[in-house]
Scaffold this motif. Structure first.
Motif, PDB file in Angstrom:
ATOM      1  N   UNK A  77       0.839  -1.200   0.000  1.00 11.74           N
ATOM      2  CA  UNK A  77       0.000   0.000   0.000  1.00 11.74           C
ATOM      3  C   UNK A  77       0.873   1.248   0.000  1.00 11.74           C
ATOM      4  N   UNK A  80       2.499   1.773  -3.320  1.00 16.42           N
ATOM      5  CA  UNK A  80       1.512   2.248  -4.283  1.00 16.42           C
ATOM      6  C   UNK A  80       1.217   3.724  -4.078  1.00 16.42           C
ATOM      7  N   UNK A  81       1.085   4.125  -2.811  1.00 19.72           N
ATOM      8  CA  UNK A  81       0.811   5.536  -2.546  1.00 19.72           C
ATOM      9  C   UNK A  81       1.985   6.399  -2.983  1.00 19.72           C
TER      10      UNK A  81
ATOM     11  N   UNK B  62      -9.888  -1.554   3.238  1.00 16.15           N
ATOM     12  CA  UNK B  62     -10.504  -0.296   2.817  1.00 16.15           C
ATOM     13  C   UNK B  62      -9.417   0.725   2.496  1.00 16.15           C
ATOM     14  N   UNK B  64      -6.493   0.099   1.402  1.00 14.69           N
ATOM     15  CA  UNK B  64      -5.903  -0.286   0.111  1.00 14.69           C
ATOM     16  C   UNK B  64      -6.748   0.251  -1.039  1.00 14.69           C
ATOM     17  N   UNK B  65      -8.068   0.140  -0.884  1.00 15.98           N
ATOM     18  CA  UNK B  65      -8.959   0.656  -1.930  1.00 15.98           C
ATOM     19  C   UNK B  65      -8.810   2.176  -2.054  1.00 15.98           C
ATOM     20  N   UNK B  66      -8.715   2.843  -0.931  1.00 17.68           N
ATOM     21  CA  UNK B  66      -8.471   4.295  -0.951  1.00 17.68           C
ATOM     22  C   UNK B  66      -7.243   4.594  -1.805  1.00 17.68           C
ATOM     23  N   UNK B  67      -6.174   3.844  -1.551  1.00 17.20           N
ATOM     24  CA  UNK B  67      -4.914   4.111  -2.244  1.00 17.20           C
ATOM     25  C   UNK B  67      -5.064   3.863  -3.738  1.00 17.20           C
ATOM     26  N   UNK B  68      -5.771   2.787  -4.088  1.00 20.39           N
ATOM     27  CA  UNK B  68      -5.917   2.452  -5.502  1.00 20.39           C
ATOM     28  C   UNK B  68      -6.717   3.495  -6.253  1.00 20.39           C
ATOM     29  N   UNK B  69      -7.782   3.972  -5.618  1.00 19.33           N
ATOM     30  CA  UNK B  69      -8.727   4.780  -6.365  1.00 19.33           C
ATOM     31  C   UNK B  69      -8.406   6.261  -6.328  1.00 19.33           C
ATOM     32  N   UNK B  71      -5.791   7.489  -7.417  1.00 16.73           N
ATOM     33  CA  UNK B  71      -5.130   7.784  -8.689  1.00 16.73           C
ATOM     34  C   UNK B  71      -6.141   8.018  -9.786  1.00 16.73           C
ATOM     35  N   UNK B  72      -7.235   7.242  -9.740  1.00 16.13           N
ATOM     36  CA  UNK B  72      -8.207   7.323 -10.827  1.00 16.13           C
ATOM     37  C   UNK B  72      -8.727   8.747 -10.977  1.00 16.13           C
ATOM     38  N   UNK B  73      -9.002   9.384  -9.836  1.00 14.65           N
ATOM     39  CA  UNK B  73      -9.530  10.735  -9.895  1.00 14.65           C
ATOM     40  C   UNK B  73      -8.533  11.685 -10.518  1.00 14.65           C
TER      41      UNK B  73
ATOM     42  N   UNK C  57     -15.834   0.074   2.104  1.00 16.18           N
ATOM     43  CA  UNK C  57     -15.117  -0.299   0.886  1.00 16.18           C
ATOM     44  C   UNK C  57     -15.923   0.071  -0.351  1.00 16.18           C
ATOM     45  N   UNK C  72     -16.400  13.929 -12.683  1.00 18.80           N
ATOM     46  CA  UNK C  72     -15.441  14.940 -13.161  1.00 18.80           C
ATOM     47  C   UNK C  72     -15.601  15.140 -14.663  1.00 18.80           C
TER      48      UNK C  72
END
Lengths: 104, 88, 105, 211
Positions: A77, A80-81, B62, B64-69, B71-73, C57, C72
């Motif tokens: 994590x 990735x961040x 959760x 991890x999902x924060x970290x993944x998403x 970037x998408x924004x 989640x 957006x």
């Protein structure tokens, strides 16, 4: 559940130290975001202080994970961040420099 | 020890609230986006601390999902359209 | 522990509710979307605090991730359309708060 | 650097499958039932990443740019034309790079924090241009991202092989710092830097301990 009794005071102390430092860097990131004069300088504060703060928090939480897998997951994590933060900062900086593609 | 985690989470929540000011006042869209990204990473920190303090390991996922998403924004925000720039 | 959690919850509410209000009353679509993304993040924290990690989640994935990206794009299109309207018909578009915001692209 | 510069394929499909399967088992935990979703996901992701990377490795670059017309991260023509030099992440290079990287990111955070926490914020922001000598796309991206985590610098733009760097304090010698970092990244990927004529070719290999 997390077993508290297996943690030695030493690890606890280290954890407290790391998380405190992490929280300090998060604070620095936010202060930078609010105080720095221009967009690119704010991006500096965002990428560096924030990623370092998160890394320290991850290291501080690491002794409390219930499973080795979660530990690896946390390190992933953080990586990735790091990558996402650096890439995102580059994208935003580039967009601000070129300033194209926006109707207003 | 749990108290300390919650206290640290509280501090991170404060920095998050500070970042919200930047989202609200801008001045430019890039500033807002950047601040939203910062909110994402302090949110991850809060989730990690909560997961450790409350003993809910699923909160790590959760985070991890924060970290993944997050970037998408940013990617969606900085994406350029070929046909754009024609207006105004 | 309990008092700390109480403080945490209070602060969480104190940030989320004003954030929701600011989001809803925001006149400019892109600003509203970014505020909404931030709102989703705090909302996910609330779900996490309610010991519902699965909901948190889903909230983070749908609200902040996919929904944010889609909105957006939609907000950008709305800004473009209203700018085109202005060019065609004159006048100020109803959704733009000029002067205070968004000078820099 | 003893690494041969040859046109090696990026990373073969079985390796990708293995790595992604490892990643899945880390993310999903030990429940064997998770592979009902994990297996198709891993295979699909491996195939997609392999195809994408092969498109890049062919030096074409164009198909990628076509499929995502507005994406910022598409290849610039110069970079796409550069042949992939076959440089690969080297393990000793990684072991040398990681401590340096961690130390530098800590320094970067401390630098920003001390600047910001003063009663008067002390910054002198400015843009600088840095011609990059790295040619491998992956190494270039790693370099770009490392710049942003180094103290005082932020990669702001990329035209061909020229990076625009935003410096938080432009009174410092940013170019020298970046050259040192470039050598580190080149070492990490086992790439030999071509010399640019207008630049001091002497690599300050060992003078990297300071910030």
């Amino acid at each position: 559940m997390i077993d508290l009794t297996t943690l030695t005071p030493l690890i606890n102390g280290l954890s407290v130290l790391l998380i405190s430092a992490g929280a300090f860097f998060f604070l620095a990131g936010t202060v930078g975001l609010l105080r720095l004069p221009d967009l690119h300088s704010r991006l500096h504060a965002l990428t560096k202080a924030d990623n370092l703060g998160l890394g320290l928090v991850v290291l501080g939480v690491l002794p409390r994970v219930p499973d080795v897998l979660y530990g690896i997951k946390l390190l992933l994590l953080w990586i990735m961040v790091l990558v996402a933060g650096a890439t995102g900062a580059h994208l935003i900086a580039k967009r601000a420099l070129r300033g194209e593609g926006e109707p207003r | 020890m749990d108290e300390f985690y919650i206290g640290a989470a509280l501090l991170l929540l404060l920095t998050m609230a500070g970042g919200l000011v930047r989202v609200a006042v801008g001045p430019s869209p890039a500033d807002r986006m950047m601040a939203a990204q910062l909110l994402g990473s302090s949110g991850i920190g809060i989730l990690l601390l909560l997961a450790a303090a409350l003993g809910i390991p699923a909160l790590f996922d959760v985070a991890l999902i924060f970290a993944l998403l997050a970037v998408i924004n940013v990617a969606a925000f900085t994406r350029r359209r070929v046909d754009e720039g024609s207006g105004a | 522990m309990e008092t700390m959690l109480l403080l945490f919850d209070a602060l969480l509410l104190l940030t989320t509710i004003p954030l929701a209000l600011v989001t809803v009353t925001s006149p400019e679509p892109r600003r509203a979307v970014m505020l909404f993304i931030a709102f989703t993040l705090t909302l996910a924290l609330i779900w996490a605090r309610l010991a519902a990690p699965d909901v948190a989640l889903a909230e983070a994935a749908v609200g902040a991730g996919l929904g944010g990206a889609l909105m957006l794009a939609a907000a950008r299109r709305a800004a473009r359309v209203s700018a085109a309207d202005t060019a065609l018909y004159g006048g100020t578009p109803p959704t733009a708060d000029r002067g205070t915001d968004d000078r820099q692209a | 650097m003893p690494h041969a510069i040859s046109a090696r394929p990026p990373l073969s499909l079985p390796w990708r499958l293995l790595l992604l399967a490892l990643l899945w088992s880390v993310i999903a935990g030990r429940d064997p039932l998770s592979w009902m979703i994990g297996l198709p996901t891993v295979v699909g992701a491996a195939l997609m990443s392999w195809r994408l990377d092969r498109t890049l490795a062919d030096g074409a670059g164009q198909p990628l740019a076509d499929t995502s017309p507005g994406a910022e991260l598409t290849l610039d023509p110069d970079r796409a034309a550069a042949p992939r030099s076959g440089s690969r992440l080297s393990l000793p290079g990684l072991l040398r790079f990681l401590p340096f990287f961690v130390g530098q990111s800590v320094l970067g955070g401390v630098d920003v924090a001390t600047r910001v926490m003063r009663p008067r914020v002390r910054v002198a922001p400015g843009l600088q241009i840095f011609p990059m000598r790295l040619r491998d796309p992956v190494a270039q991206i790693a370099f770009l991202n490392s710049i942003s985590l180094l103290p005082g610098t932020l990669s702001a733009d990329l035209h061909g092989c020229v990076i625009t760097v935003h410096a938080l304090d432009s009174s410092l010698d940013v170019a020298a710092q970046l050259r040192r970092l470039e050598h580190r990244v080149a070492d990490l990927f086992g790439e030999r830097l071509g010399e640019t004529p207008d630049r001091d070719p002497s690599p300050p290999e060992e003078a990297v301990t300071d910030g």
